[in-house]
Design an enzyme around this catalytic site. Structure first.
Site, PDB file in Angstrom:
ATOM      1  N   LYS A 176       0.865  -1.186   0.000  1.00 34.77           N
ATOM      2  CA  LYS A 176       0.000   0.000   0.000  1.00 34.77           C
ATOM      3  C   LYS A 176       0.894   1.226   0.000  1.00 34.77           C
ATOM      4  CE  LYS A 176      -4.404   1.148   0.271  1.00 34.77           C
ATOM      5  NZ  LYS A 176      -5.608   0.465  -0.225  1.00 34.77           N
ATOM      6  N   ASP A 221      -6.989   4.571  -4.334  1.00 34.79           N
ATOM      7  CA  ASP A 221      -7.649   4.425  -3.029  1.00 34.79           C
ATOM      8  C   ASP A 221      -8.247   5.801  -2.744  1.00 34.79           C
ATOM      9  OD1 ASP A 221      -7.831   2.480  -0.515  1.00 34.79           O
ATOM     10  OD2 ASP A 221      -7.340   4.428   0.321  1.00 34.79           O
TER      11      ASP A 221
END
Ligand code: NDP
Length: 433
Positions: A114, A154
């Protein structure tokens, strides 16, 4: 805890997993011997970098960029980029840790990672967003690649940002490497249904949870928090399935619309005009804006938290239970606090954790990688059918594993154990790396 001071969200995510995998560890002494738990909690690599950029008035800003490459035993690191002022290293680590298990649950060949930045896109012009993305990629490009690490979107990173990021990557490397990012626009290597996938997938997963209880979305009132990518496409699919979404939100408040959210208007406000949810409330007849209240007070039979972490607390969960809520599915990552999960479990509410319920996004990303690798592009219908099958499969895997390990109906245990076991087996197979 002492090795990672102050990383509270990371601690929360790790604790939740470790609390449920006991039965798997007991059954497999070889995991403990190979120190799988210790290794799985330590990222393979973490990169933190400076992102300098200039605003439209010539002012200079310095943000911080992150990429945490958590685990790559199942495939290249894979996970989104978040641009939001709340982003700290601990935020990215929690998201990367969750991603490892989520990606394992999909059954597809993808590892977990991430990234993101504490950059605040709110109120920034298009050109400022572009300059920021270009500066961010000027460092990130060294760490990513089709076979190494494949970021996606995201919070704060959608189609526009991915376009600027991909353009800059192409320019720096002189390579048209489509598989380096997912969530791309359809015109330059993106895949059908990727934009819709997290929201659609979350609706498919919750439909399965309802089905095993002899229920469906048909005729149910549903609350979806947030009004971003995940929320919008969750609402779309819930409406298609016969449910009625009566509330959604942003960080300024929520809109209560008892007749059902007008999705065309919501898309116009959020995707085209990039306005706040208050603008939706002004334009939609019969909708009320509630500032400062809790969206979980709105009566519903299904609740789908799809905004951000820890947005549904124990009080919110009690309100849902009081109003007769049957199922909660996490569209966002870790939106439900541990106390709230306890309240829901004790009340017998079906609870789908994010690493299972919102895995549709990353699953569709893996399908995008597949299409890029084979220079192919599938139809919307075919892509949606694949997504639906994957979500039904993930549900079945979580349900079956929970039963097998003595916690029937507990999707948290099922998801954590099934994801952990797949990663642990691969780590054993690959040796001490
Ligand atoms: P977006 O940036 O598109 O939307 C986020 C939405 O949540 C916005 O409406 C935002 O409002 C709202 N929000 C943020 N903080 C709060 C808050 N404290 N209270 C109420 N609303 C809030 O992000 P996504 O829809 O992509 O992501 C949402 C969640 O889903 C995140 O947890 C993300 O990690 C997760 N997720 C996303 C995936 C994807 O494919 N996009 C895949 C899997 C998980 P505002 O504009 O006011 O900030």
């Amino acid at each position: 805890l002492s090795r990672n001071p102050g990383e509270t969200e990371f601690h929360q995510a790790v604790r939740e997993v470790l609390e449920s995998i006991g039965p798997a560890v007991d059954k497999h002494p070889e995991y403990a011997q190979a120190k799988i738990v210790e290794r799985i909690c330590e990222p393979e690599r973490q990169v933190i970098f400076r992102v300098p950029w200039e605003d439209d008035d010539g002012g200079i800003h310095i943000n911080r960029g992150f990429r945490v490459e958590f685990n790559s035993v199942l495939g290249p690191f894979k996970g989104g980029l978040r641009f939001h002022p709340s982003v700290l290293l601990g935020t990215v680590k929690f998201l990367g840790f969750e991603q490892v298990f989520k990606n394992a649950l999909t059954g597809l060949p993808i590892g977990g990672g991430k990234g993101g930045s504490d950059f605040d896109p709110r109120g920034r012009s298009d050109r400022e967003i572009m300059r920021f993305c270009q500066s961010f990629m000027l460092e990130l490009y060294r760490h990513i690649g089709e076979h190494t690490d494949v970021p996606a979107g995201d919070m704060g990173v959608g189609g526009r940002e991915l376009g600027y990021l991909f353009g800059q990557y192409k320019r720096i490397t002189n390579r048209y490497e489509s598989g380096v990012l997912t969530g791309k626009g359809l015109i330059y290597g993106g895949a059908q249904v990727r934009r819709e996938a997290t929201g659609y997938g979350s609706a498919f997963f919750v439909q399965e949870m309802l089905r095993v209880r002899g229920e469906s979305f048909e005729g149910k009132d549903v609350v979806v928090s947030g009004s971003g990518n995940v929320a919008i496409y969750t609402i779309e699919k819930v409406h298609e399935m016969g449910g009625r979404v009566v509330a959604c939100s942003d960080s300024d408040g929520y809109v209560h619309h008892p007749d059902g959210v007008d999705l065309d208007l919501l898309k116009e406000v959020k995707e085209v005009r990039r306005e706040r949810i208050a603008a939706y409330a002004e334009k939609a007849s019969g909708a009320t804006l509630v500032e400062g209240g809790s969206i979980w007070d709105v009566p519903c039979q299904v609740a789908l938290p799809s905004a951000t972490q820890n947005e549904l607390d124990a009080d919110g969960a009690r309100a849902l239970v009081r109003n007769g809520c049957l199922a909660v599915g996490e569209g966002a990552n870790m939106p439900t606090t541990p106390e709230a999960v306890r309240v829901l479990h004790e009340a017998g509410v079906a609870f789908g954790p994010g690493k299972a319920a919102n895995a549709g996004g990353v699953a569709a990303s893996a399908l995008e990688m597949q299409q890029n690798a084979s220079r192919d592009s599938w139809t919307f219908e075919h892509s949606e059918a694949r997504l639906r099958d994957i979500m039904i499969d993930i549900h079945a895997r979580c349900h079956r594993t929970a039963e097998e390990y003595g916690s029937p109906g507990n999707y948290v245990a099922g998801a954590n154990i099934a994801g952990y076991a797949r990663v642990a087996e691969a780590m054993l197979a690959l040796g001490l790396i």
